[in-house]
Design an enzyme around this catalytic site. Structure first.
Site, PDB file in Angstrom:
ATOM      1  N   CYS A   1      -0.306   0.494 -17.220  1.00 51.78           N
ATOM      2  CA  CYS A   1      -0.087   0.804 -15.718  1.00 51.78           C
ATOM      3  C   CYS A   1      -1.319   1.438 -14.979  1.00 51.78           C
ATOM      4  CB  CYS A   1       1.398   1.195 -15.573  1.00 51.78           C
ATOM      5  SG  CYS A   1       1.524   2.584 -15.944  1.00 51.78           S
TER       6      CYS A   1
ATOM      7  N   CYS B   1      -5.892   5.384 -14.537  1.00 55.76           N
ATOM      8  CA  CYS B   1      -5.406   5.248 -15.766  1.00 55.76           C
ATOM      9  C   CYS B   1      -6.323   4.431 -16.498  1.00 55.76           C
ATOM     10  CB  CYS B   1      -4.031   5.087 -15.989  1.00 55.76           C
ATOM     11  SG  CYS B   1      -2.906   6.105 -15.034  1.00 55.76           S
TER      12      CYS B   1
ATOM     13  N   HIS C   1      -2.170  11.986 -22.314  1.00 53.72           N
ATOM     14  CA  HIS C   1      -2.764  10.891 -21.524  1.00 53.72           C
ATOM     15  C   HIS C   1      -3.799  11.506 -20.736  1.00 53.72           C
ATOM     16  CE1 HIS C   1      -3.595   7.658 -18.787  1.00 53.72           C
ATOM     17  NE2 HIS C   1      -2.469   7.810 -18.059  1.00 53.72           N
TER      18      HIS C   1
ATOM     19  N   GLY D   1      -2.289   3.748 -11.480  1.00 60.29           N
ATOM     20  CA  GLY D   1      -1.836   4.664 -10.309  1.00 60.29           C
ATOM     21  C   GLY D   1      -2.065   3.837  -9.162  1.00 60.29           C
TER      22      GLY D   1
END
Length: 421
Positions: A398, A122, A368, A400
């Site tokens: 955050c 991300c 996203h 992964g």
């Protein structure tokens, strides 16, 4: 609704890695203008497309990048031969290095301009910016481009496969679990209720709808032409979302935790691309390019994998401390809304006013695309700072497998005329 949190506060160990721009700290240092500053002269994104049924559903990432690059060169009149390097943040397309290189060449970038790709899930887009910024700081290059791109319709998250001996280690097992599982673990452990998740999701949907209908997003979107069609408006935003609608949705992950995550309070799965051009301030002034922002620094952290979503709680304080700022110095935060469970917990644990966070909505509403998000947040945040004639942006997400990342940027664009009145 957003009083100080009473959720359980567990101490989650995390490891931190960070980098900053200058040895000096504090707001005066951050706002200084030096010839060797890493500045941003262009920051735009494509419109975003919804999963499977959206406007990019049949467009692979190389074609998306080619269109974005062509539109960028048409808009900026930049000679692509002047680029020293390109870094592309992307996660799941097959052979991303080859497709990125091919897209660059197809867009008219000369063969002697190199390119690389980076995948930190991300945060990949932010890492692309970081990589180019570091190359500029080191003196290896003086102008580069950072791209974030993902087509999650064509390239969804593959199921990670690890060796049985590795999978026996609990944290190793946790780090490859589906993101929805981590959402439910955060909600269950930190007592984030379904109602609270829906309340935060409602804010995101409402703000994004307003931003779209009032033309705010049009200021950050660069239209791209693909296969004879001009794409210029997000098709991911759902106007008219109400609390009643959100509370009526069925949980997506009924076998995990308290089963509070729904299609309405989790980030969308979607497609899109974004881009920033970076260079030294000296180079920008020499080339007579408008400076719209400055890269200050970034931080990357590790957190307990099963609570992946709490990454910003560690990353944001780290990057602020690193550059000598306080949370109150920041004018706008763009914090990725992977899931309302983790977003709500992060907002309340960080103690930041929701008024400063994602003023035009976030990933719950706009979607996203993994590789795109880290660049998209910078595009969106700098555009909003310009509208408000404010200075400091912090982006965070955050990541992964159990990480978090954050970056600090300064707005240097001239405000719109209305903001000066």
């Amino acid at each position: 609704m957003f009083a100080s949190t009473t959720v359980l506060r567990a101490k989650i160990p995390y490891m931190m890695r960070n980098v900053s721009t200058h040895s000096g700290k504090g707001i005066s240092t951050v706002l200084q203008k030096n010839p060797d500053d890493v500045v941003i002269t262009f920051a735009k994104r494509t419109a975003m497309g919804k999963n499977r049924k959206g406007q990019f559903k049949d467009i692979p990432v190389d074609e998306m990048m080619q269109a974005l690059l062509k539109a960028t060169f048409d808009k900026t009149k930049l000679d692509p031969a002047k680029l020293d390097d390109i870094c592309v943040g992307t996660c799941h397309p097959p052979s991303p290095m080859y497709s990125s290189r091919a897209a660059a060449l197809a867009s008219g970038i000369p063969h002697d301009v190199p390119i690389s790709t980076v995948n930190r899930l991300c945060s990949s887009g932010l890492m692309a910016i970081r990589n180019i910024a570091h190359a500029i700081q080191s003196g290896e290059i003086s102008m580069g481009m950072a791209i974030g791109v993902e087509n999650m319709t064509l390239n969804p998250r593959p199921t990670p496969v690890i060796a049985e001996s590795v999978d026996k280690i609990p944290r190793a097992h946790d780090c490859i679990q589906p993101m929805g599982w981590t959402s439910e673990m955060v909600a269950q452990t930190y007592k984030v209720s379904r109602q609270k998740q829906d309340e935060y999701a409602f804010i995101s949907h409402t703000r994004a709808t307003k931003a779209m209908t009032t033309g705010i997003f049009s200021e950050e979107i660069i239209p791209v032409e693909i296969r004879g069609t001009v794409i210029s408006v997000d098709d991911t935003i759902r106007p008219g979302v109400t609390m009643e609608m959100l509370s009526g949705l069925k949980p997506v992950f009924q076998d995990w935790g308290d089963a509070a995550t729904t299609a309405g309070n989790a980030s969308g799965i979607g497609d899109g691309a974004a881009l920033c051009i970076l260079m030294t301030r000296e180079r920008a002034e020499k080339e007579n390019m408008e400076i719209i922002g400055k890269w200050v620094g970034s931080a990357v952290v590790g957190v307990e994998p099963r609570y992946m979503g709490i990454g910003p709680i560690a990353a944001i304080p780290k990057v602020l401390t690193q550059v000598g700022l306080t949370k109150d110095d920041i004018d706008i935060y763009e914090i990725n809304e992977a899931f309302a469970s983790q977003f709500a917990y992060c907002v309340e644990e960080l103690g930041i006013s929701i008024d400063k966070i994602n003023p035009n909505g976030g990933a719950i509403a706009v979607t996203h695309p993994l590789g795109m998000t880290g660049v998209r947040q910078v595009v969106t945040g700098l555009a909003e700072l310009r509208r408000r004639d404010k200075r400091l942006l912090c982006t965070s997400m955050c990541v992964g497998s159990g990480m978090g990342a954050a970056g600090i940027f300064v707005n240097e664009a001239q405000p719109p005329y209305e903001a000066k009145l």
